[in-house]
Design a protein around this motif. Structure first.
Motif, PDB file in Angstrom:
ATOM      1  N   ILE A 110       0.804  -1.208   0.000  1.00  0.00           N
ATOM      2  CA  ILE A 110       0.000   0.000   0.000  1.00  0.00           C
ATOM      3  C   ILE A 110       0.840   1.262   0.000  1.00  0.00           C
ATOM      4  CG2 ILE A 110      -2.152  -0.864   0.945  1.00  0.00           C
ATOM      5  CD1 ILE A 110      -1.176  -0.305   3.689  1.00  0.00           C
ATOM      6  N   VAL A 170       2.339   2.764  -2.278  1.00  0.00           N
ATOM      7  CA  VAL A 170       2.132   3.689  -3.400  1.00  0.00           C
ATOM      8  C   VAL A 170       1.009   4.670  -3.125  1.00  0.00           C
ATOM      9  CG1 VAL A 170       3.052   2.235  -5.216  1.00  0.00           C
ATOM     10  CG2 VAL A 170       0.660   2.067  -4.623  1.00  0.00           C
ATOM     11  N   LEU A 171       0.151   4.324  -2.173  1.00  0.00           N
ATOM     12  CA  LEU A 171      -0.926   5.240  -1.838  1.00  0.00           C
ATOM     13  C   LEU A 171      -0.388   6.538  -1.265  1.00  0.00           C
ATOM     14  CD1 LEU A 171      -3.627   3.004  -0.206  1.00  0.00           C
ATOM     15  CD2 LEU A 171      -3.325   3.644  -2.560  1.00  0.00           C
ATOM     16  N   LEU A 172       0.798   6.470  -0.726  1.00  0.00           N
ATOM     17  CA  LEU A 172       1.343   7.657  -0.078  1.00  0.00           C
ATOM     18  C   LEU A 172       1.713   8.745  -1.084  1.00  0.00           C
ATOM     19  CD1 LEU A 172       3.542   6.137   2.748  1.00  0.00           C
ATOM     20  CD2 LEU A 172       1.175   6.784   2.821  1.00  0.00           C
ATOM     21  N   GLY A 173       1.715   8.423  -2.367  1.00  0.00           N
ATOM     22  CA  GLY A 173       1.911   9.457  -3.382  1.00  0.00           C
ATOM     23  C   GLY A 173       3.228  10.193  -3.267  1.00  0.00           C
ATOM     24  N   THR A 207       4.259  12.461  -1.110  1.00  0.00           N
ATOM     25  CA  THR A 207       4.812  12.452   0.232  1.00  0.00           C
ATOM     26  C   THR A 207       5.482  11.115   0.459  1.00  0.00           C
ATOM     27  OG1 THR A 207       2.730  13.500   0.742  1.00  0.00           O
ATOM     28  CG2 THR A 207       4.251  13.152   2.557  1.00  0.00           C
ATOM     29  N   PHE A 246       9.285   9.766   1.621  1.00  0.00           N
ATOM     30  CA  PHE A 246       9.509   8.746   2.642  1.00  0.00           C
ATOM     31  C   PHE A 246      10.222   7.537   2.061  1.00  0.00           C
ATOM     32  CE2 PHE A 246       7.336   9.743   6.632  1.00  0.00           C
ATOM     33  CZ  PHE A 246       6.830  10.975   6.290  1.00  0.00           C
ATOM     34  N   TRP A 281      -0.639   0.016 -10.935  1.00  0.00           N
ATOM     35  CA  TRP A 281      -0.242   0.276  -9.553  1.00  0.00           C
ATOM     36  C   TRP A 281       1.059   1.058  -9.534  1.00  0.00           C
ATOM     37  CZ3 TRP A 281      -3.110  -0.186  -5.442  1.00  0.00           C
ATOM     38  CH2 TRP A 281      -2.546  -0.314  -4.176  1.00  0.00           C
ATOM     39  N   GLY A 282       1.027   2.256  -9.053  1.00  0.00           N
ATOM     40  CA  GLY A 282       2.213   3.096  -8.999  1.00  0.00           C
ATOM     41  C   GLY A 282       1.792   4.429  -8.432  1.00  0.00           C
ATOM     42  N   SER A 283       2.751   5.276  -8.055  1.00  0.00           N
ATOM     43  CA  SER A 283       2.326   6.470  -7.320  1.00  0.00           C
ATOM     44  C   SER A 283       1.549   7.441  -8.204  1.00  0.00           C
ATOM     45  CB  SER A 283       3.520   7.143  -6.670  1.00  0.00           C
ATOM     46  OG  SER A 283       4.511   7.356  -7.631  1.00  0.00           O
ATOM     47  N   THR A 331      -4.036   1.913  -8.194  1.00  0.00           N
ATOM     48  CA  THR A 331      -3.827   2.938  -7.174  1.00  0.00           C
ATOM     49  C   THR A 331      -5.076   3.809  -7.073  1.00  0.00           C
ATOM     50  OG1 THR A 331      -1.523   2.965  -7.774  1.00  0.00           O
ATOM     51  CG2 THR A 331      -2.292   4.735  -6.391  1.00  0.00           C
ATOM     52  N   TRP A 355      -7.709   4.238  -4.129  1.00  0.00           N
ATOM     53  CA  TRP A 355      -8.928   5.022  -4.200  1.00  0.00           C
ATOM     54  C   TRP A 355      -9.829   4.341  -5.204  1.00  0.00           C
ATOM     55  CZ3 TRP A 355      -4.318   7.348  -3.214  1.00  0.00           C
ATOM     56  CH2 TRP A 355      -4.286   8.363  -2.257  1.00  0.00           C
ATOM     57  N   ILE A 365      -1.339  12.152   4.266  1.00  0.00           N
ATOM     58  CA  ILE A 365      -1.495  10.724   3.975  1.00  0.00           C
ATOM     59  C   ILE A 365      -0.539   9.874   4.814  1.00  0.00           C
ATOM     60  CG2 ILE A 365       0.087  10.725   2.017  1.00  0.00           C
ATOM     61  CD1 ILE A 365      -3.098   8.851   1.724  1.00  0.00           C
TER      62      ILE A 365
END
Lengths: 256, 408
Positions: free
Chosen positions: A208, A210-213, A215, A219, B246-248, B272, B295, B371
């Motif tokens: 999960i 990658v959810l942090l985008g 930011t 990290f 799946w990726g940022s 993602t 999401w 987040i």
């Protein structure tokens, strides 16, 4: 000396604790049937529950064994040996209950072959470290407060602060200062709290992340490197060592 | 008499065209030479072997067909086949090594201002652009495999690129390692069906300014950013699978400035952001499955009169994210795995409305840095209190008839 406390602890409470984690792991896996998903659920529990149990057990054990400790103090033993023995006895048995209590069900359900093995080991390591940290903090509270009620209150407040209130303040400060570059700030702020630090360590290990985008990218850049991993584990160890040193320091000066 | 009838029957076939063979021991050893002597309706049959040719120009209505393993090696110089005539069909070739240029869009097969074309069963390898089709119509592109060796977005081209076309069918192709799998720009009344588009650097499928198109039964997997549908009207999207984008900065489906679209029976798994919506109006989302996404639906402003009905939202980190307090979209009869209400009258519909927007997702929208508090206990607490009495999240954004069980 240390050994006797090992034995003492293993007998009662740690067995209950072990049973609790064992059941938890079994039920989770039974309901989920997917090892890697169970690891994610487990994370929420470990990050919140191990500190709580560590604090409460720590304070409770300190007050319970106070009379026995006073008896021991009359013997020709070094103070640091007595208190460190108590501390390690308690922390080790709690950490052991956690590791075995969760490790056995997951091993039965085949964690070894699945891809979640690394994150699971990280989870257990973090859980064990959190136990060590919070038992040490609780012992400090016990040593500085002879009043039981006050000690318990402080211990619970400490947990509440680090697990909930700190995040609240963190969130508010992030929202208030969102016009400024706050990536670095959030990185530092999350490293100062052992609970947040462990949570982020585990999230980054899991999918999960990658959810942090963006930011998360900051990290990931930090924690993703071996330096970041080492630094954060080092910080957790400091969080562990500092209160232990304080125990020794306080125990030496305390007037019983 | 019988002979007369036979001749009458056979005559058109013979007249329809002769067959010109190309092989290393035939009369023609070059495909281009064979084409230059062919008449309308002829079949140019290329026998097995490797041909090092580029810029093969087809300027008359013929069929170009491969027999056995025919490889045309463009030697990374230029286009491989250029079609400049109507009624051309190309089938069964393996084309490889298209030239790479930053000033020209070299393609394995290039069509310009033609009608009624057919490209089938070709394998296009190491291409820059796979098929580049400009100002053409009434064509069929089916069962081809297109791939590239590009390593990054700027040095790769698109698999099937259509520009100013109409009535083209793209069916059953496999597209991978390209910039965009399929790219439609100013394309009308065309269909994209049964394709598999995976591991592309940018989009699996990309629509720009293309109206009245249909895409169904495709699979889009592991693409850099998923599928993008932008500035288009009346698009039908049905039974597609969007998986593991799946990726940022990835999403399953990106909608930007879309009007009057239908999104029905699609599956979005492990993306993602499953559906990212910016400025869309009158879009109907029905019977979609959104599972294990970061999401599920992220709505970013200027979205009006969209309807979400009977979709399954299961195990997403955020079900719906919304950045304004005004809501003009309708959610009704969906299944939400996080729904905790009850159903006293046992009609399968929950008695308590469900609020899909969590406070935390609202906060994250305002301040993305927050987040980092994902999955913190504090966040669970504020989400719960917001659920009980909404203050920040849009009041009327509720599903009044949430389903109790997964909709089959």
């Amino acid at each position: 000396m240390t050994y006797s406390f090992f034995d003492l602890m293993r007998s009662r409470w740690s067995l209950v604790y072990f049973g609790f984690y064992f059941l938890l792991g079994m039920v989770l896996l039974f309901l989920n049937n997917d090892v890697s998903k169970a690891v994610i659920t487990m994370m929420n529990i470990i990050v919140v529950l191990t500190p709580l149990i560590g604090t409460i057990f720590g304070v409770m054990y300190y007050y319970n064994s106070k009379e026995f400790t006073e008896l021991l103090l009359a013997q020709p033993l070094r103070r640091s040996t007595i208190f460190l023995g108590q501390y390690f006895g308690l922390a080790l048995s709690l950490a052991g209950s956690l590791v075995f209590g969760l490790g056995i069900p997951f091993a039965i359900y085949g964690i070894v072959g699945s891809g979640a093995l690394v994150s699971f080991i990280l989870l257990l390591a973090v859980g064990a470290l959190l136990t060590f940290i919070f038992v040490a903090l609780a012992y400090n509270i016990g040593l500085s407060n002879d009043n039981k009620i006050k000690g318990f209150g402080l211990a619970i407040l400490l947990w509440l602060f680090l697990a909930v209130i700190y995040d609240g303040m963190f969130l508010i400060s992030l929202v208030m200062f969102d016009d400024y570059p706050i990536d670095k700030f959030s990185l530092i702020a999350s490293m100062l709290n052992p609970i947040d630090l462990s949570r982020i360590l585990i999230i980054l290990e899991l999918d999960i992340s990658v959810l942090l985008g963006y930011t998360g990218a900051v990290f990931q850049k930090f924690f993703g490197t071996s330096f970041g991993m080492l630094a954060s584990f080092g910080l957790l160890l400091i969080w562990c060592a500092a209160p232990v040193a304080l125990i020794v320091h306080k125990a030496k000066r305390k007037d019983f | 008499m019988l002979r007369a009838i036979l001749i009458l029957f056979l005559l058109p076939m013979v007249c329809l065209g002769k067959t010109i063979n190309v092989c290393s021991s035939c009369q023609f050893i070059s495909i281009q030479k064979a084409i230059s002597v062919a008449d309308s309706g002829d079949l140019v049959l290329v026998k097995a072997g490797t041909y090092a040719e580029h810029d093969i120009t087809i300027d008359r209505p013929i069929s170009l067909k491969a027999e056995g393993d025919v490889v045309i090696d463009g030697e990374k110089k230029s286009y491989i086949i250029k079609v400049e005539s109507d009624h051309v069909s190309i089938s069964g070739f393996k084309l490889k090594n298209v030239g790479i240029s930053f000033t020209k869009d070299f393609a394995a097969i290039y069509l310009h201002k033609v009608e009624h074309f057919l490209i089938e069963d070709c394998t296009l390898e190491a291409v820059y652009f796979g098929m580049l089709i400009e100002k053409s119509s009434h064509g069929m592109i089916r069962n081809n495999t297109v791939s590239s060796e590009g390593t990054e977005e700027v040095t790769s081209g698109n698999g099937i690129h259509l520009w100013h076309c109409d009535n083209v069918q793209v069916d059953g192709n496999h597209l991978f390692h390209l910039r965009d799998g399929v790219y439609f720009e100013f394309v009308k009344e065309s269909t994209v069906t049964n394709n598999l588009s995976e591991n592309n650097f940018r989009y699996g499928l990309h629509f720009m300014f293309s109206n009245n198109d249909v895409y169904t039964d495709n699979t889009f997997r592991d693409n850099g950013a998923g599928v993008a549908v932008m500035f288009s009207k009346f698009i039908e999207m049905k039974r597609n699978t969007f998986i593991k984008n799946w990726g940022s900065a990835s999403y399953g489906l990106l909608l930007k400035e879309i009007y009057d679209a239908e999104i029905i029976n699609n599956e979005f798994i492990e993306n993602t952001i499953a559906i990212n919506v910016e400025g869309s109006t009158r879009v109907n989302y029905k019977h979609n499955t959104l599972k294990a996404n970061g999401w599920a639906v992220k709505i970013a402003g200027a979205c009006y009169a969209n309807v979400f009905e009977e979709n399954n939202f299961s195990s997403n980190a955020f079900d719906v994210s919304y950045n304004s307090k005004i809501n003009d979209n309708r959610f009704s009869g969906n299944y939400w795995s996080e729904y905790t209400g009850y159903d006293l009258d046992k009609d399968g519909t929950g008695d308590v409305p469900y609020r899909p927007v969590k406070l935390f997702s609202y906060v994250v929208n305002r301040t993305p840095e927050t987040i980092v508090l994902l999955r913190s206990l504090f966040v669970d607490i504020i989400n719960f209190s917001e659920k009980v009495s909404p203050v920040f999240t849009p009041d009327e954004l509720v599903d009044n008839a949430p389903k109790m069980k997964l909709i089959p």
